[in-house]
Design a protein around this motif. Structure first.
Motif, PDB file in Angstrom:
ATOM      1  N   PHE A  15      55.006  15.114  -1.130  1.00  6.39           N
ATOM      2  CA  PHE A  15      54.927  16.565  -1.293  1.00  6.39           C
ATOM      3  C   PHE A  15      54.646  17.255   0.050  1.00  6.39           C
ATOM      4  CE2 PHE A  15      52.592  20.490  -2.237  1.00  6.39           C
ATOM      5  CZ  PHE A  15      53.500  21.118  -3.074  1.00  6.39           C
ATOM      6  N   LEU A  16      53.711  16.715   0.807  1.00  6.68           N
ATOM      7  CA  LEU A  16      53.373  17.283   2.116  1.00  6.68           C
ATOM      8  C   LEU A  16      54.532  17.130   3.104  1.00  6.68           C
ATOM      9  CD1 LEU A  16      49.645  16.173   2.447  1.00  6.68           C
ATOM     10  CD2 LEU A  16      50.542  18.444   1.874  1.00  6.68           C
ATOM     11  N   LEU A  17      55.268  16.033   3.006  1.00  3.20           N
ATOM     12  CA  LEU A  17      56.450  15.856   3.851  1.00  3.20           C
ATOM     13  C   LEU A  17      57.495  16.924   3.519  1.00  3.20           C
ATOM     14  CD1 LEU A  17      58.083  14.247   5.946  1.00  3.20           C
ATOM     15  CD2 LEU A  17      58.956  12.878   4.041  1.00  3.20           C
ATOM     16  N   GLY A  18      57.647  17.217   2.235  1.00  2.00           N
ATOM     17  CA  GLY A  18      58.579  18.272   1.821  1.00  2.00           C
ATOM     18  C   GLY A  18      58.174  19.633   2.368  1.00  2.00           C
ATOM     19  N   ILE A  19      56.904  19.958   2.282  1.00  3.94           N
ATOM     20  CA  ILE A  19      56.425  21.235   2.823  1.00  3.94           C
ATOM     21  C   ILE A  19      56.652  21.282   4.334  1.00  3.94           C
ATOM     22  CG2 ILE A  19      54.339  22.582   3.308  1.00  3.94           C
ATOM     23  CD1 ILE A  19      53.384  21.943   0.523  1.00  3.94           C
ATOM     24  N   SER A  20      56.394  20.170   5.010  1.00  3.23           N
ATOM     25  CA  SER A  20      56.628  20.120   6.463  1.00  3.23           C
ATOM     26  C   SER A  20      58.099  20.382   6.789  1.00  3.23           C
ATOM     27  CB  SER A  20      56.223  18.759   7.020  1.00  3.23           C
ATOM     28  OG  SER A  20      54.867  18.513   6.763  1.00  3.23           O
ATOM     29  N   CYS A  21      58.993  19.813   6.010  1.00  5.12           N
ATOM     30  CA  CYS A  21      60.428  20.045   6.232  1.00  5.12           C
ATOM     31  C   CYS A  21      60.777  21.516   6.020  1.00  5.12           C
ATOM     32  CB  CYS A  21      61.260  19.168   5.296  1.00  5.12           C
ATOM     33  SG  CYS A  21      61.256  17.428   5.753  1.00  5.12           S
ATOM     34  N   PHE A  22      60.223  22.139   5.005  1.00  2.00           N
ATOM     35  CA  PHE A  22      60.507  23.557   4.738  1.00  2.00           C
ATOM     36  C   PHE A  22      59.987  24.439   5.876  1.00  2.00           C
ATOM     37  CE2 PHE A  22      60.350  22.295   0.059  1.00  2.00           C
ATOM     38  CZ  PHE A  22      61.717  22.121  -0.012  1.00  2.00           C
ATOM     39  N   VAL A  23      58.802  24.142   6.368  1.00  3.87           N
ATOM     40  CA  VAL A  23      58.233  24.925   7.474  1.00  3.87           C
ATOM     41  C   VAL A  23      59.065  24.748   8.736  1.00  3.87           C
ATOM     42  CG1 VAL A  23      56.235  25.130   9.014  1.00  3.87           C
ATOM     43  CG2 VAL A  23      55.894  24.991   6.545  1.00  3.87           C
ATOM     44  N   LEU A  24      59.465  23.517   9.011  1.00  2.85           N
ATOM     45  CA  LEU A  24      60.301  23.276  10.188  1.00  2.85           C
ATOM     46  C   LEU A  24      61.663  23.948  10.050  1.00  2.85           C
ATOM     47  CD1 LEU A  24      59.474  19.555  11.071  1.00  2.85           C
ATOM     48  CD2 LEU A  24      59.001  21.591  12.433  1.00  2.85           C
ATOM     49  N   GLU A  25      62.175  24.060   8.838  1.00  7.09           N
ATOM     50  CA  GLU A  25      63.455  24.743   8.627  1.00  7.09           C
ATOM     51  C   GLU A  25      63.356  26.212   9.015  1.00  7.09           C
ATOM     52  OE1 GLU A  25      67.177  25.411   8.181  1.00  7.09           O
ATOM     53  OE2 GLU A  25      66.506  23.417   7.592  1.00  7.09           O
ATOM     54  N   LEU A  26      62.206  26.802   8.792  1.00  9.15           N
ATOM     55  CA  LEU A  26      62.014  28.191   9.204  1.00  9.15           C
ATOM     56  C   LEU A  26      62.026  28.338  10.721  1.00  9.15           C
ATOM     57  CD1 LEU A  26      59.203  29.280   6.718  1.00  9.15           C
ATOM     58  CD2 LEU A  26      61.626  29.873   6.628  1.00  9.15           C
ATOM     59  N   LEU A  27      61.570  27.308  11.423  1.00  9.45           N
ATOM     60  CA  LEU A  27      61.487  27.369  12.880  1.00  9.45           C
ATOM     61  C   LEU A  27      62.778  26.928  13.563  1.00  9.45           C
ATOM     62  CD1 LEU A  27      57.907  25.843  13.282  1.00  9.45           C
ATOM     63  CD2 LEU A  27      58.559  28.259  13.286  1.00  9.45           C
ATOM     64  N   LEU A  28      63.511  26.033  12.936  1.00  9.28           N
ATOM     65  CA  LEU A  28      64.734  25.486  13.534  1.00  9.28           C
ATOM     66  C   LEU A  28      65.943  25.890  12.700  1.00  9.28           C
ATOM     67  CD1 LEU A  28      63.372  21.868  14.125  1.00  9.28           C
ATOM     68  CD2 LEU A  28      63.552  23.692  15.811  1.00  9.28           C
ATOM     69  N   GLY A  30      69.827  25.929  11.194  1.00 11.31           N
ATOM     70  CA  GLY A  30      70.796  24.884  10.888  1.00 11.31           C
ATOM     71  C   GLY A  30      70.885  24.532   9.420  1.00 11.31           C
ATOM     72  N   LEU A  31      69.897  24.886   8.629  1.00 10.35           N
ATOM     73  CA  LEU A  31      69.883  24.590   7.197  1.00 10.35           C
ATOM     74  C   LEU A  31      70.103  23.104   6.931  1.00 10.35           C
ATOM     75  CD1 LEU A  31      69.475  26.237   4.591  1.00 10.35           C
ATOM     76  CD2 LEU A  31      71.932  26.310   4.353  1.00 10.35           C
ATOM     77  N   LEU A  32      69.318  22.275   7.577  1.00 11.49           N
ATOM     78  CA  LEU A  32      69.422  20.836   7.383  1.00 11.49           C
ATOM     79  C   LEU A  32      68.118  20.271   6.825  1.00 11.49           C
ATOM     80  CD1 LEU A  32      71.224  18.333   7.885  1.00 11.49           C
ATOM     81  CD2 LEU A  32      70.109  18.118  10.087  1.00 11.49           C
ATOM     82  N   LEU A  33      67.005  20.649   7.426  1.00 11.06           N
ATOM     83  CA  LEU A  33      65.716  20.114   6.992  1.00 11.06           C
ATOM     84  C   LEU A  33      65.344  20.565   5.583  1.00 11.06           C
ATOM     85  CD1 LEU A  33      63.722  20.486  10.310  1.00 11.06           C
ATOM     86  CD2 LEU A  33      64.524  18.388   9.248  1.00 11.06           C
ATOM     87  N   PHE A  34      65.905  21.679   5.147  1.00  7.63           N
ATOM     88  CA  PHE A  34      65.659  22.175   3.795  1.00  7.63           C
ATOM     89  C   PHE A  34      66.005  21.102   2.761  1.00  7.63           C
ATOM     90  CE2 PHE A  34      67.452  24.212  -0.006  1.00  7.63           C
ATOM     91  CZ  PHE A  34      66.362  24.942  -0.445  1.00  7.63           C
ATOM     92  N   PHE A  35      67.134  20.423   2.961  1.00 10.34           N
ATOM     93  CA  PHE A  35      67.579  19.425   1.993  1.00 10.34           C
ATOM     94  C   PHE A  35      66.734  18.157   2.049  1.00 10.34           C
ATOM     95  CE2 PHE A  35      71.199  22.188   2.831  1.00 10.34           C
ATOM     96  CZ  PHE A  35      71.425  22.638   1.537  1.00 10.34           C
ATOM     97  N   PHE A  36      66.181  17.848   3.216  1.00 11.31           N
ATOM     98  CA  PHE A  36      65.253  16.724   3.292  1.00 11.31           C
ATOM     99  C   PHE A  36      63.932  17.081   2.608  1.00 11.31           C
ATOM    100  CE2 PHE A  36      68.233  15.555   6.623  1.00 11.31           C
ATOM    101  CZ  PHE A  36      68.477  14.230   6.266  1.00 11.31           C
ATOM    102  N   GLY A  37      63.566  18.354   2.640  1.00 12.63           N
ATOM    103  CA  GLY A  37      62.390  18.796   1.887  1.00 12.63           C
ATOM    104  C   GLY A  37      62.601  18.638   0.394  1.00 12.63           C
ATOM    105  N   ILE A  38      63.802  18.967  -0.070  1.00 14.57           N
ATOM    106  CA  ILE A  38      64.128  18.772  -1.493  1.00 14.57           C
ATOM    107  C   ILE A  38      64.069  17.290  -1.841  1.00 14.57           C
ATOM    108  CG2 ILE A  38      65.989  18.906  -3.191  1.00 14.57           C
ATOM    109  CD1 ILE A  38      66.782  21.570  -1.939  1.00 14.57           C
ATOM    110  N   GLY A  39      64.624  16.450  -0.954  1.00 19.78           N
ATOM    111  CA  GLY A  39      64.585  15.005  -1.191  1.00 19.78           C
ATOM    112  C   GLY A  39      63.164  14.474  -1.253  1.00 19.78           C
TER     113      GLY A  39
END
Length: 156
Positions: A15-28, A30-39
């Motif tokens: 769950f925390l890894l997913g939140i980290s991916c979502f936060v990083l998606e806001l900073l970077l 490309g719309l890529l880390l969002f899907f790793f957050g979902i995963g």
């Protein structure tokens, strides 16, 4: 007292890894880390519902990340992609024929200032126009207005 990573529930880590991916998606971009957050959240849900080995958790994480990436990325990019307008949207703000008030003398060929709709605009005229006079807008060219003086009867 230090708590080791092995004492933290795996669902919380995913769950925390997913939140980290979502936060990083806001900073970077490309719309890529969002899907790793979902995963990561799918892996967290799976391990929460049924305890499983780490290898199966990673498989769920990778497979759901890649599947959602392949199926939804193009659709999301179209949805969130900004586009520039080809037209000057400011044309609607000062229509030809609108009345404005001169707030800074217009002495040709120099520009003065007029107030229209609570906004100040640079204005040019063929004839000198004194401050406090009413003018009619003839045309708008980017951020400058072409105006003409209006007499007391409303005729130019």
């Amino acid at each position: 007292m230090f708590i080791g990573i092995s004492s933290v529930p795996p669902a919380l880590l995913w769950f925390l890894l997913g939140i980290s991916c979502f936060v990083l998606e806001l900073l970077l971009p490309g719309l890529l880390l969002f899907f790793f957050g979902i995963g990561a959240w799918c892996a967290a849900l799976a391990v929460l519902l049924m305890p499983m080995p780490l290898s199966l958790q990673i498989l769920i994480f990778l497979s759901t990340s890649i599947i959602t990436l392949v199926l939804l990325r193009a659709k999301f990019q179209k949805m969130f992609k900004g586009t520039a307008l080809e037209i000057d949207v400011g044309d609607d703000f000062v229509p030809a024929g609108a009345m404005a008030e001169v707030v800074e003398d217009i002495v040709p060929p120099a520009a003065g200032k007029v107030k229209y709709g609570g906004t100040f605009w640079q204005a040019v005229s063929d004839e000198p126009v004194a401050r406090g006079s009413r003018v009619r807008v003839l045309a708008k060219n980017n951020l400058s207005l072409t105006v003409e003086a209006v007499t007391a009867q409303g005729e130019s």
